[in-house]
Design a protein around this motif. Structure first.
Motif, PDB file in Angstrom:
ATOM      1  N   THR A  26      -4.594 -40.265  35.130  1.00 24.71           N
ATOM      2  CA  THR A  26      -4.087 -41.545  34.989  1.00 24.71           C
ATOM      3  C   THR A  26      -4.890 -42.443  34.218  1.00 24.71           C
ATOM      4  O   THR A  26      -6.210 -42.433  33.602  1.00 24.71           O
ATOM      5  CB  THR A  26      -3.431 -42.052  35.854  1.00 24.71           C
ATOM      6  N   LEU A  27      -4.104 -43.830  33.041  1.00 24.82           N
ATOM      7  CA  LEU A  27      -4.769 -44.785  32.122  1.00 24.82           C
ATOM      8  C   LEU A  27      -5.620 -45.240  33.031  1.00 24.82           C
ATOM      9  O   LEU A  27      -6.569 -46.047  32.079  1.00 24.82           O
ATOM     10  CB  LEU A  27      -3.628 -45.473  31.011  1.00 24.82           C
ATOM     11  N   LEU A  28      -5.743 -45.938  34.453  1.00 19.26           N
ATOM     12  CA  LEU A  28      -6.607 -46.497  34.801  1.00 19.26           C
ATOM     13  C   LEU A  28      -7.901 -46.291  35.073  1.00 19.26           C
ATOM     14  O   LEU A  28      -8.312 -47.052  34.506  1.00 19.26           O
ATOM     15  CB  LEU A  28      -5.918 -46.391  36.705  1.00 19.26           C
ATOM     16  N   SER A  48      -1.601 -53.032  37.477  1.00 18.42           N
ATOM     17  CA  SER A  48      -0.606 -52.478  36.152  1.00 18.42           C
ATOM     18  C   SER A  48       0.972 -52.559  37.577  1.00 18.42           C
ATOM     19  O   SER A  48       0.555 -52.018  38.683  1.00 18.42           O
ATOM     20  CB  SER A  48      -1.348 -51.446  35.940  1.00 18.42           C
ATOM     21  N   LEU A  49       1.912 -52.220  36.836  1.00 18.07           N
ATOM     22  CA  LEU A  49       2.992 -51.802  37.267  1.00 18.07           C
ATOM     23  C   LEU A  49       3.710 -50.684  36.910  1.00 18.07           C
ATOM     24  O   LEU A  49       4.773 -50.203  36.807  1.00 18.07           O
ATOM     25  CB  LEU A  49       4.072 -52.841  37.869  1.00 18.07           C
ATOM     26  N   GLY A  50       3.078 -49.825  35.955  1.00 21.59           N
ATOM     27  CA  GLY A  50       3.745 -48.564  35.005  1.00 21.59           C
ATOM     28  C   GLY A  50       4.244 -48.527  34.494  1.00 21.59           C
ATOM     29  O   GLY A  50       4.301 -49.314  33.594  1.00 21.59           O
ATOM     30  N   ALA A  51       5.359 -47.561  34.351  1.00 19.08           N
ATOM     31  CA  ALA A  51       5.968 -47.597  33.630  1.00 19.08           C
ATOM     32  C   ALA A  51       7.479 -49.219  33.741  1.00 19.08           C
ATOM     33  O   ALA A  51       8.096 -49.249  33.126  1.00 19.08           O
ATOM     34  CB  ALA A  51       7.095 -46.412  34.418  1.00 19.08           C
ATOM     35  N   LEU A  52       6.966 -49.660  34.500  1.00 18.53           N
ATOM     36  CA  LEU A  52       7.921 -50.802  34.892  1.00 18.53           C
ATOM     37  C   LEU A  52       7.129 -52.058  34.287  1.00 18.53           C
ATOM     38  O   LEU A  52       7.496 -52.874  34.252  1.00 18.53           O
ATOM     39  CB  LEU A  52       8.210 -50.737  36.725  1.00 18.53           C
ATOM     40  N   GLY A  53       6.623 -51.607  34.200  1.00 14.15           N
ATOM     41  CA  GLY A  53       5.199 -53.101  33.462  1.00 14.15           C
ATOM     42  C   GLY A  53       5.961 -53.750  32.241  1.00 14.15           C
ATOM     43  O   GLY A  53       5.113 -54.580  32.337  1.00 14.15           O
ATOM     44  N   ASN A  84       0.606 -53.531  31.328  1.00 14.84           N
ATOM     45  CA  ASN A  84       1.909 -52.854  30.289  1.00 14.84           C
ATOM     46  C   ASN A  84       2.234 -51.550  30.051  1.00 14.84           C
ATOM     47  O   ASN A  84       1.291 -50.650  29.938  1.00 14.84           O
ATOM     48  CB  ASN A  84       2.476 -54.209  29.302  1.00 14.84           C
ATOM     49  N   ARG A  85       3.782 -51.792  29.618  1.00 12.84           N
ATOM     50  CA  ARG A  85       4.044 -49.767  29.867  1.00 12.84           C
ATOM     51  C   ARG A  85       3.790 -49.750  28.420  1.00 12.84           C
ATOM     52  O   ARG A  85       3.388 -50.517  27.596  1.00 12.84           O
ATOM     53  CB  ARG A  85       5.768 -50.096  30.215  1.00 12.84           C
ATOM     54  N   VAL A  86       3.498 -47.990  28.170  1.00 12.46           N
ATOM     55  CA  VAL A  86       2.798 -47.909  26.798  1.00 12.46           C
ATOM     56  C   VAL A  86       4.532 -47.305  25.839  1.00 12.46           C
ATOM     57  O   VAL A  86       4.901 -46.503  26.893  1.00 12.46           O
ATOM     58  CB  VAL A  86       2.475 -46.288  27.090  1.00 12.46           C
ATOM     59  N   VAL A  87       5.024 -47.937  24.979  1.00 15.08           N
ATOM     60  CA  VAL A  87       6.483 -47.015  24.021  1.00 15.08           C
ATOM     61  C   VAL A  87       5.202 -46.691  22.579  1.00 15.08           C
ATOM     62  O   VAL A  87       4.424 -47.597  22.407  1.00 15.08           O
ATOM     63  CB  VAL A  87       6.731 -48.895  24.099  1.00 15.08           C
ATOM     64  N   GLU A  88       6.328 -45.805  22.680  1.00 14.18           N
ATOM     65  CA  GLU A  88       5.975 -44.847  20.668  1.00 14.18           C
ATOM     66  C   GLU A  88       6.754 -45.747  20.129  1.00 14.18           C
ATOM     67  O   GLU A  88       7.982 -46.100  20.314  1.00 14.18           O
ATOM     68  CB  GLU A  88       6.098 -43.587  21.343  1.00 14.18           C
ATOM     69  N   ARG A  89       5.858 -46.627  19.163  1.00 12.97           N
ATOM     70  CA  ARG A  89       7.227 -47.169  18.289  1.00 12.97           C
ATOM     71  C   ARG A  89       6.287 -47.221  16.797  1.00 12.97           C
ATOM     72  O   ARG A  89       4.950 -46.196  16.664  1.00 12.97           O
ATOM     73  CB  ARG A  89       6.765 -48.986  17.834  1.00 12.97           C
ATOM     74  N   PRO A  90       7.056 -46.988  15.703  1.00  9.00           N
ATOM     75  CA  PRO A  90       6.461 -46.769  13.862  1.00  9.00           C
ATOM     76  C   PRO A  90       5.796 -47.736  13.855  1.00  9.00           C
ATOM     77  O   PRO A  90       5.970 -49.259  13.919  1.00  9.00           O
ATOM     78  CB  PRO A  90       8.026 -46.632  14.029  1.00  9.00           C
ATOM     79  N   VAL A  91       4.222 -47.492  12.881  1.00 11.96           N
ATOM     80  CA  VAL A  91       3.744 -48.833  12.252  1.00 11.96           C
ATOM     81  C   VAL A  91       3.007 -48.248  10.830  1.00 11.96           C
ATOM     82  O   VAL A  91       3.658 -47.460  11.239  1.00 11.96           O
ATOM     83  CB  VAL A  91       2.567 -49.089  13.134  1.00 11.96           C
TER      84      VAL A  91
END
Length: 455
Positions: A282-284, A376-381, A400-407
């Motif tokens: 995982t990311l941890l 970490s709260l994982g997907a609920l972060g 906090n949670r990982v999100v995909e965004r345009p940059v």
């Protein structure tokens, strides 16, 4: 016949009082040697108190939720022979025991917490320590539903004789408590009438059907009931810990956005190559490694502050607390010497500790001694948080949670995976500039994950 008094045992570590979180027996019950009588909770663990003798319960020395002094009377048993109480008055008390047993399985009024005069010698009962676990809820005072009867019990007669203890596993009891179900009313279909998760599901379906047949437009029906839930056991300890942390520590929170696109790509590739034989990452573990490396540059953050003595102790070893949600509440098992672990060793140890905490099997030393905490709260972060420092530490790193965004990247709009780190620091010990530099150091390691493996 005589009376044998069992006192609250001395659990050690200078503990003067403990909280009574569960009774396993009631007045009138017969007990055998080594049978668990009650669970009591210290600041660090739940301890089971067994009976050192055979006998019958005459009276209980307190109710669930009481904080009792070490050495106070816990339970009184009727035994063969003289017992360990003075024989004067023992006959009359023994004669009253059958009447108390026949009346109801409700504990009588508690005996005084302390007795004057010299105490007779008695064998000290052994204790068994476990991590804090959820109290067996129907042993606690039932939540009072104002304006109605107990939840899920109003329209059903008891499924077993009054006073007969329903059989169910701790997991079933915790789930029933969360759903507001009184187990006394639930028929059990398991061996010896044991209540299973399927029985709870059937009970809920039965209640829903009954409600739907009785009520039209229940979706918009007025709800006036109020439920009082006693704050006891681990939940009380959590409340006290959070209150102490916020009262004593001036929190400073710093939030930074991390681009974890490359890290996620590396993690996916490593899992594709090695998850079968080494386990899934995982990311941890990556976060833990980044923290270990960053703390070498900022040793003042890997520390504990004794504000009573006015001393900050900095540690070379990274004993990483990893906050984990359990059925009983939030717990923080400790990854000792995180600096010695590679990614897969770290992942395996985090998984083992989290499971031990959830199952109530973590050892006491696995829940103490942390020097910094990762939560970490994982997907609920969410996108940002303000984590509470685990006193007496001076920092906590929140994920906090990982999100995909345009940059924008080199004049082009591209999709990137972004994650915030929301971290809190003790502003008495850690200056704002050093806190920001520490998080920026972690950011560099995570955004260029090859640096995690270069000394």
């Amino acid at each position: 016949m005589g009376i044998h008094i069992i006192k609250m045992p001395d659990i050690g570590e200078g503990i003067a009082e403990v909280e009574l979180v569960e009774w396993h027996v009631q007045a009138g019950d017969a007990v055998v040697e080594d049978q668990v009588l009650a669970d009591v909770m210290t600041d660090k663990a739940t301890v089971q108190v067994p009976s050192p003798v055979h006998g019958r319960v005459v009276s209980l020395g307190g109710k669930v939720g009481d904080v009792m002094a070490v050495g106070s009377e816990l339970i009184r048993l009727e035994v063969e022979g003289e017992g360990n109480e003075a024989t004067v008055g023992a006959t009359s008390r023994a004669a009253a025991a059958p009447a108390a047993a026949a009346a109801a399985p409700v504990a009588p009024e508690p005996e005084p917490a302390s007795r004057s005069g010299p105490e007779p010698a008695e064998p000290r009962p052994a204790v068994r320590a476990t991590v804090p676990a959820a109290p067996e809820r129907e042993s606690a005072p039932a939540p009072a539903a104002r304006g109605g009867q107990a939840p899920h019990a109003a329209s059903h007669a008891p499924s077993r004789p009054e006073g007969q203890r329903p059989l169910a596993s701790p997991a079933v009891r915790r789930r029933a408590w969360d759903l507001g179900i009184t187990l006394q009313y639930v028929p059990g279909t398991g061996p010896a009438g044991r209540i299973t998760h399927g029985d709870l599901d059937a009970w809920l379906a039965r209640d829903r059907n009954a409600t739907s047949n009785r009520t039209t437009g229940a979706l918009y029906a007025a709800q006036d009931q109020e439920t009082e839930v006693p704050v006891i056991g681990l939940r009380r300890k959590i409340a006290q810990k959070m209150q102490e942390a916020k009262r004593r520590i001036p929190h400073f929170t710093y939030v930074e956005e991390i681009d974890v696109t490359e890290l996620e790509s590396l993690r996916a590739r490593l899992n594709a190559l090695h998850s079968a034989e080494r386990g899934k990452l995982t990311l941890l573990p990556f976060l833990a490694r980044a923290m270990v490396l960053a703390l070498r540059e900022f040793p003042q953050i890997n520390a504990r502050y004794d504000d009573d003595a006015g001393v900050v102790t900095q540690y070379g070893a990274v004993h990483l607390g990893v906050a984990a949600q359990t059925p009983s509440g939030l717990m923080v098992p400790v990854l000792h010497h995180a600096e010695t672990l590679d990614l897969w060793s770290c992942a395996a140890e985090v998984a083992r500790l989290a499971e031990a905490a959830r199952q109530g099997k973590a050892a006491r030393d696995e829940l103490t001694g942390s020097t910094i905490t990762l939560t970490s709260l994982g997907a609920l972060g969410g996108i940002v948080s303000t984590p509470v420092i685990n006193h007496p530490e001076v920092a906590i790193v929140g994920v906090n949670r990982v999100v995909e965004r345009p940059v924008f990247q080199e004049g082009r709009v591209v999709a990137r995976k972004l994650m915030n780190l929301s971290s809190s620091f003790d502003h008495r010990v850690v200056d704002g500039m050093h806190a920001a530099e520490f998080i920026q150091c972690i950011r560099r390691y995570l955004e260029c994950p090859a640096l995690l493996f270069v000394e």
